[in-house]
Write a protein that holds these residues in place. Structure first.
Motif, PDB file in Angstrom:
ATOM      1  N   PHE A 125       0.851  -1.181   0.000  1.00  7.47           N
ATOM      2  CA  PHE A 125       0.000   0.000   0.000  1.00  7.47           C
ATOM      3  C   PHE A 125       0.896   1.243   0.000  1.00  7.47           C
ATOM      4  O   PHE A 125       1.175   1.822   1.040  1.00  7.47           O
ATOM      5  N   GLY A 126       1.317   1.648  -1.176  1.00  9.05           N
ATOM      6  CA  GLY A 126       2.292   2.725  -1.299  1.00  9.05           C
ATOM      7  C   GLY A 126       1.770   4.075  -0.847  1.00  9.05           C
ATOM      8  O   GLY A 126       2.489   4.844  -0.219  1.00  9.05           O
ATOM      9  N   GLY A 127       0.518   4.380  -1.160  1.00  6.15           N
ATOM     10  CA  GLY A 127      -0.041   5.672  -0.782  1.00  6.15           C
ATOM     11  C   GLY A 127      -0.154   5.833   0.717  1.00  6.15           C
ATOM     12  O   GLY A 127       0.207   6.879   1.279  1.00  6.15           O
ATOM     13  N   ILE A 128      -0.640   4.806   1.375  1.00  2.00           N
ATOM     14  CA  ILE A 128      -0.783   4.838   2.832  1.00  2.00           C
ATOM     15  C   ILE A 128       0.591   4.873   3.487  1.00  2.00           C
ATOM     16  O   ILE A 128       0.808   5.591   4.465  1.00  2.00           O
ATOM     17  N   ALA A 129       1.526   4.116   2.938  1.00  2.77           N
ATOM     18  CA  ALA A 129       2.883   4.094   3.495  1.00  2.77           C
ATOM     19  C   ALA A 129       3.542   5.461   3.364  1.00  2.77           C
ATOM     20  O   ALA A 129       4.175   5.944   4.299  1.00  2.77           O
ATOM     21  N   GLY A 130       3.379   6.099   2.238  1.00  2.52           N
ATOM     22  CA  GLY A 130       3.966   7.418   2.029  1.00  2.52           C
ATOM     23  C   GLY A 130       3.368   8.472   2.941  1.00  2.52           C
ATOM     24  O   GLY A 130       4.078   9.301   3.511  1.00  2.52           O
ATOM     25  N   ALA A 131       2.049   8.422   3.097  1.00  4.13           N
ATOM     26  CA  ALA A 131       1.377   9.386   3.967  1.00  4.13           C
ATOM     27  C   ALA A 131       1.785   9.173   5.421  1.00  4.13           C
ATOM     28  O   ALA A 131       2.053  10.137   6.144  1.00  4.13           O
ATOM     29  N   SER A 132       1.840   7.940   5.848  1.00  7.80           N
ATOM     30  CA  SER A 132       2.221   7.641   7.233  1.00  7.80           C
ATOM     31  C   SER A 132       3.669   8.024   7.497  1.00  7.80           C
ATOM     32  O   SER A 132       3.992   8.550   8.560  1.00  7.80           O
ATOM     33  N   ALA A 133       4.527   7.794   6.542  1.00  7.71           N
ATOM     34  CA  ALA A 133       5.929   8.177   6.706  1.00  7.71           C
ATOM     35  C   ALA A 133       6.068   9.697   6.765  1.00  7.71           C
ATOM     36  O   ALA A 133       6.865  10.221   7.548  1.00  7.71           O
TER      37      ALA A 133
END
Length: 55
Positions: free
Chosen positions: A20-28
């Motif tokens: 889940f790249g979008g969620i991972a990027g936002a969380s990071a």
């Protein structure tokens, strides 16, 4: 605040591992912002404690 930074970092790592790249990027991104806010508050607190004890 450091607790929430670690929570978002773990969420980013888990989401990244699951694809889940979008969620991972936002969380990071949130974790990074919280970490820098934590650092600023830490420095302010240390300086306030130093100046308070210097009196």
């Amino acid at each position: 605040m450091l607790y929430w930074t670690l929570v978002f970092l773990v969420i980013a790592l888990i989401a990244g591992a699951l694809g889940f790249g979008g969620i991972a990027g936002a969380s990071a991104g949130i974790a990074q912002i919280l970490f820098f806010v934590f650092l600023v508050l830490l420095v302010i607190s240390l300086l306030a404690g130093f100046f308070r004890s210097a009196r």
